[in-house]
Design a protein around this motif. Structure first.
Motif, short mmCIF file in Angstrom:
data_model
loop_
_atom_site.label_atom_id
_atom_site.label_comp_id
_atom_site.label_asym_id
_atom_site.label_seq_id
_atom_site.Cartn_x
_atom_site.Cartn_y
_atom_site.Cartn_z
N ARG A 164 0.82 -1.23 0.00
CA ARG A 164 0.00 0.00 0.00
C ARG A 164 0.84 1.26 0.00
O ARG A 164 0.56 2.22 -0.71
N GLU A 165 1.86 1.23 0.83
CA GLU A 165 2.68 2.42 1.00
C GLU A 165 3.37 2.81 -0.30
O GLU A 165 3.37 3.96 -0.70
N TYR A 166 3.94 1.79 -0.96
CA TYR A 166 4.67 2.07 -2.19
C TYR A 166 3.71 2.56 -3.27
O TYR A 166 3.99 3.53 -3.98
N LEU A 167 2.60 1.88 -3.40
CA LEU A 167 1.63 2.27 -4.42
C LEU A 167 1.14 3.69 -4.18
O LEU A 167 1.08 4.51 -5.09
N ALA A 168 0.85 4.00 -2.91
CA ALA A 168 0.36 5.34 -2.59
C ALA A 168 1.42 6.38 -2.87
O ALA A 168 1.14 7.48 -3.34
N ALA A 169 2.69 6.04 -2.60
CA ALA A 169 3.76 7.01 -2.79
C ALA A 169 4.05 7.23 -4.28
O ALA A 169 4.54 8.29 -4.66
N SER A 170 3.76 6.23 -5.11
CA SER A 170 4.17 6.37 -6.51
C SER A 170 3.06 6.92 -7.39
O SER A 170 3.30 7.32 -8.51
N THR A 171 1.84 6.95 -6.86
CA THR A 171 0.76 7.47 -7.71
C THR A 171 -0.18 8.32 -6.87
O THR A 171 -0.01 8.48 -5.66
#
Ligand SMILES: Nc1nc2c(c(=O)[nH]1)N[C@H]1C(S)=C(S)[C@@H](COP(=O)(O)OP(=O)(O)OC[C@H]3O[C@@H](n4cnc5c(=O)[nH]c(N)nc54)[C@H](O)[C@@H]3O)O[C@H]1N2
Ligand SMILES: Nc1nc2c(c(=O)[nH]1)N[C@H]1C(S)=C(S)[C@@H](COP(=O)(O)OP(=O)(O)OC[C@H]3O[C@@H](n4cnc5c(=O)[nH]c(N)nc54)[C@H](O)[C@@H]3O)O[C@H]1N2
Ligand code: SF4
Ligand SMILES: [Mo]
Length: 716
Positions: free
Chosen positions: A266-273
């Motif tokens: 979740r964290e990575y996805l939220a940070a990248s988009t």
């Protein structure tokens, strides 16, 4: 013309041989460093080998290019300019007899004759009636597109949209990430799971293989998603024979399981988009139509396999300490909705965050990492100096047949082909050949051999192999820039693309200084940029060292990991909209057209040729013999048609018919038939596979759709 450079790996001048660093300029992701051994006395190349110092080439060449000297010194090389003899009609010529249709002329005669005709054509029909047609006979920066573009821009000729190979996937990847780049090939050694998705790695990208083998020795699994049982599939841990053109749905099915089972980062996805986009993607993936059972029904891959693959993909890091990586290749984007398929698959590592880890992520193409100064090389501003005084019209190369037979205002009156063999490789071959045979079409072909396209030439000009010319090159499968030095004198009267177009410009009376540039000038211009990734990379350095790694940004651990941190995203974030949705191709088993033509045809590349290149050499033919002239089909499709191995069969659709010998086997699943690309004139009835393919374009990028072709098969 530049003089022979002092080679970076120059042996002692006392010795009988010297070694020159060259680069394989064939259209292949690997862009190998090549060491050419040259006999000092005769000037003849005696050996080619992979550069052991190149971190990806690692000292070996593929089987095709290991035999490259057979091509360089082939007795049937085109070595002199030629003109069609009066009264000889255009059209296929028997191999070995082609020279009879032409007469040898001098370069002066050729240049004068060609420029006079081009000038008259431009005068009478407007310069846009002249169409350059080139692709990737060489992917060196100079040979692929430099002086040629300057010449045609200044002339005001139509521009060519070069879409035949990768434009759908390229545009798709760029639409998500903002740039074309991917996982470092050497890092594949650190992966815990490798998915080859529409990627025949062992056949088309062999220098990735040792890194995959290294990962497998450490326990990694290789899973291949391909409707054809390739060499790669045969060597893999698992082969999923997906139905052609259904990859978007499989990707959505994997996303469904990842989100459903809480395997997303979740964290990575939220940070990248944009968080709203991430939420929308999750909701979209979780729709019932993307659940494993629904996906299985369309893709032909069992629901439990989809679940198992998604879990293996989502838990690789947790279970093995090593991330999952996807080698996506261009196979999936040669279909009608191939752009969407690439977008869907390319979102998977964003969902799991596998980009953050050494060996994770995804590779489609690394070409976007090379900041070559294309504008300086190609000078589009010269179009303003043309008689048109503006940018000229753009013609899509994947619709050459239509361009030659239906285009108006103005019609195409002159065709200038180089770096390509469109008579064999372009889709909808019937219209392509009908167009090329037109009496009122003036055709120039610059090539190394009497190809299928050469058979239609008014003027035929001799082109070099990569041993005979100097160039600078990036790659689409690694991150090293290289200079290819000229290893031998050009054979006969061969002239390279740079010199050909510089001389044509002179004969046209173009006085711009840019037409005086020689190879070294162009290499310097190609490398002139403020871009940090080229910092410190100069011609002199590349000449000295052979290759140089790009200065890619590093993460905190000092590793070059694309998209590990936000600084990698050119737009600051990735773009998930429009959300990818599956659509069945108009030529697929789920479409109405399948009632009449029920089989999905894969007109694939040969493992031992490079598109149509090498198809004319005995040694390469020998390696490819088992697959030559063969249609592979599944027993379930052969039986009801009363076809057995060895039968002569007709493969046909509305566009045409070709004849091959049936090979009934399990290389393809039911509903799919496959054959391999070669020269038309070496094929049965001189009919190549592209008689059957269409000029339909992909959903994104205007690409060719070779792998969305329906056919029926019957015993001949
Ligand atoms: N030996 C050899 N090497 C080559 C070339 C060659 O002709 N011969 N050509 C070079 C060129 S120009 C290029 S662009 C690269 C291309 O290299 P790749 O991108 O690997 O391209 P393809 O071989 O067209 O397609 C890869 C695989 O995709 C499969 N495929 C077809 N349709 C689908 C589909 O709908 N879904 C999935 N999942 N798979 C599908 C094909 O069966 C094929 O095995 O290779 C280069 N290297
Ligand atoms: N059915 C079917 N059709 C396909 C494909 C497929 O998989 N199936 N693949 C498609 C793809 S991905 C691609 S990239 C295209 C490839 O299409 P092309 O780029 O046309 O590739 P080749 O057939 O290799 O032809 C390249 C020609 O360039 C010549 N050449 C090499 N070096 C030079 C040079 O320095 N100067 C000049 N003037 N000529 C040179 C070679 O001798 C050769 O004849 O084909 C496409 N067509
Ligand atoms: S075709 Fe590809 S693998 Fe073969 S030598 Fe050239 S770059 Fe290397
Ligand atoms: Mo290609």
């Amino acid at each position: 013309m530049s003089t022979l450079p002092s080679a970076p790996h120059d042996g002692s001048t006392q010795s009988a041989t010297r070694t020159v660093h060259a680069v394989c300029t064939l259209d292949c992701p690997d862009s190998c460093g090549v060491l050419v051994t040259v006999d000092q006395l005769t000037g003849r190349a005696t050996r080619v080998q992979g550069d052991p110092a190149h971190p990806v080439t690692r000292g070996f060449l593929c089987g095709k290019v290991a035999k490259y000297l057979d091509r360089v010194y082939a007795p049937d090389r085109l070595l002199y300019p030629m003109r069609r003899r009066a009264g000889v009609p255009k059209g296929p010529l028997a191999q070995g007899r082609e020279a009879e249709a032409f007469e040898r002329i001098s370069w002066d005669e050729a240049l004068a004759g060609i420029t006079a005709k081009l000038a008259a054509t431009a005068e009478e029909h407007g310069p846009e009636s002249i169409l350059p047609y080139s692709y990737a006979g060489t992917i060196g920066q100079l040979g692929y597109g430099s002086m040629d573009r300057r010449f045609f821009h200044r002339l005001g000729a139509s521009q060519l949209d070069r879409t035949i190979c990768s434009s759908a996937g390229g545009a798709a990847l760029t639409s998500v990430y903002g740039v074309r780049l991917g996982t470092v090939p050497q890092h594949y050694a650190h992966a815990g799971l490798i998915i080859a998705w529409g990627a025949n790695i062992h056949g088309n990208n062999i220098h990735l293989w040792p890194f995959i083998e290294q990962a497998r020795r450490n326990g990694a699994k290789l899973i291949v998603i391909d409707p054809y049982r390739t060499r790669t599939a045969a060597l893999a841990d698992e082969h999923l024979a997906i139905r052609p053109g259904t990859d978007t749905l499989l990707a959505l099915g994997l996303m469904h399981v990842l989100f459903r089972d809480g395997l997303e980062d979740r964290e990575y996805l939220a940070a990248s988009t944009d968080p709203a986009q991430a939420e929308a993607l999750q909701a979209h993936a979780l729709l019932p139509e993307h659940a494993p059972d629904a996906v299985a029904a369309v893709t032909g891959i069992a629901a439990e396999t989809i679940v198992r693959l998604a879990r293996a993909y989502g838990t690789s890091l947790a279970l093995t300490g090593r991330p999952a990586v996807i080698r996506l290749n261009y196979g999936i984007q040669r279909s009608e909705y191939g752009g969407t398929a690439v977008r869907a698959v390319s979102m998977l590592p964003l969902i799991t965050g596998s980009w953050k880890h050494l060996g994770g992520g995804l590779t489609l193409s690394t070409s976007g990492a090379f900041p070559f100064n294309g504008k300086a090389l190609q000078m589009p501003e010269l179009m303003e100096a043309s008689p048109l005084g503006r940018a000229s019209r753009v013609v899509n190369m994947s619709q050459l047949g239509a361009a030659l037979t239906t285009l108006d205002d103005p019609p195409v009156k002159a065709l200038f082909v180089y770096n390509s063999n469109p008579a064999a490789v372009a889709p909808n071959q019937n219209d392509v050949l009908r167009g090329m045979a037109r009496d009122d079409l003036f055709t120039v072909v610059h090539d190394q051999f009497f190809t299928d396209t050469a058979d239609f030439a008014d003027y035929l000009l001799p082109a070099p192999t990569f041993l005979e010319t100097k160039d600078v090159q990036g790659a689409y499968g690694h991150f090293f820039a290289q200079v290819s030095n000229r290893a031998i004198e050009p054979r006969g009267e061969v002239r390279n693309n740079v010199r050909l177009f510089a001389e044509l410009a002179k004969h046209m009376g173009f006085t711009e200084a840019c037409f005086d540039d020689v190879e070294d000038d162009l290499i310097d211009q190609a490398l002139t940029t403020d871009h940090p990734w080229f910092a410190g990379i100069t011609r002199e350095r590349l000449e000295r060292e052979g290759h140089a790694a790009l200065n890619l940004p590093k993460n905190a651990d000092g590793l070059s990991l694309p998209f590990s941190t936000p600084e990698w995203f050119p737009h600051g974030r990735v773009e998930l909209f429009p959300l990818p949705a599956y659509m069945a191709a108009t030529e697929s088993r789920s479409a109405p057209a399948a009632e009449e033509f029920p089989l999905e045809f894969l007109p694939r590349k040969a493992d031992n040729y490079m598109n149509s290149t090498f198809a004319n050499h005995a040694g390469h033919q020998h390696m490819e013999a088992r697959n030559t002239g063969v249609l592979e089909m599944h027993p379930d499709d052969a039986a009801p048609r009363k076809i057995v191995t060895g039968d002569r069969v007709e493969i046909f659709n509305r566009r045409g018919t070709i004849k091959l010998h049936a090979q009934v086997n399990r290389q393809v699943a039911p509903g799919v038939v496959a054959a391999r690309l070669a020269w038309n004139k070496l094929s049965s009835g001189q009919a190549g596979l592209n008689r059957l393919t269409s000029e339909n374009l992909t959903d994104i990028g205007g690409g060719a759709t070779f792998y969305s072709t329906l056919v029926e098969v019957r015993k001949a």
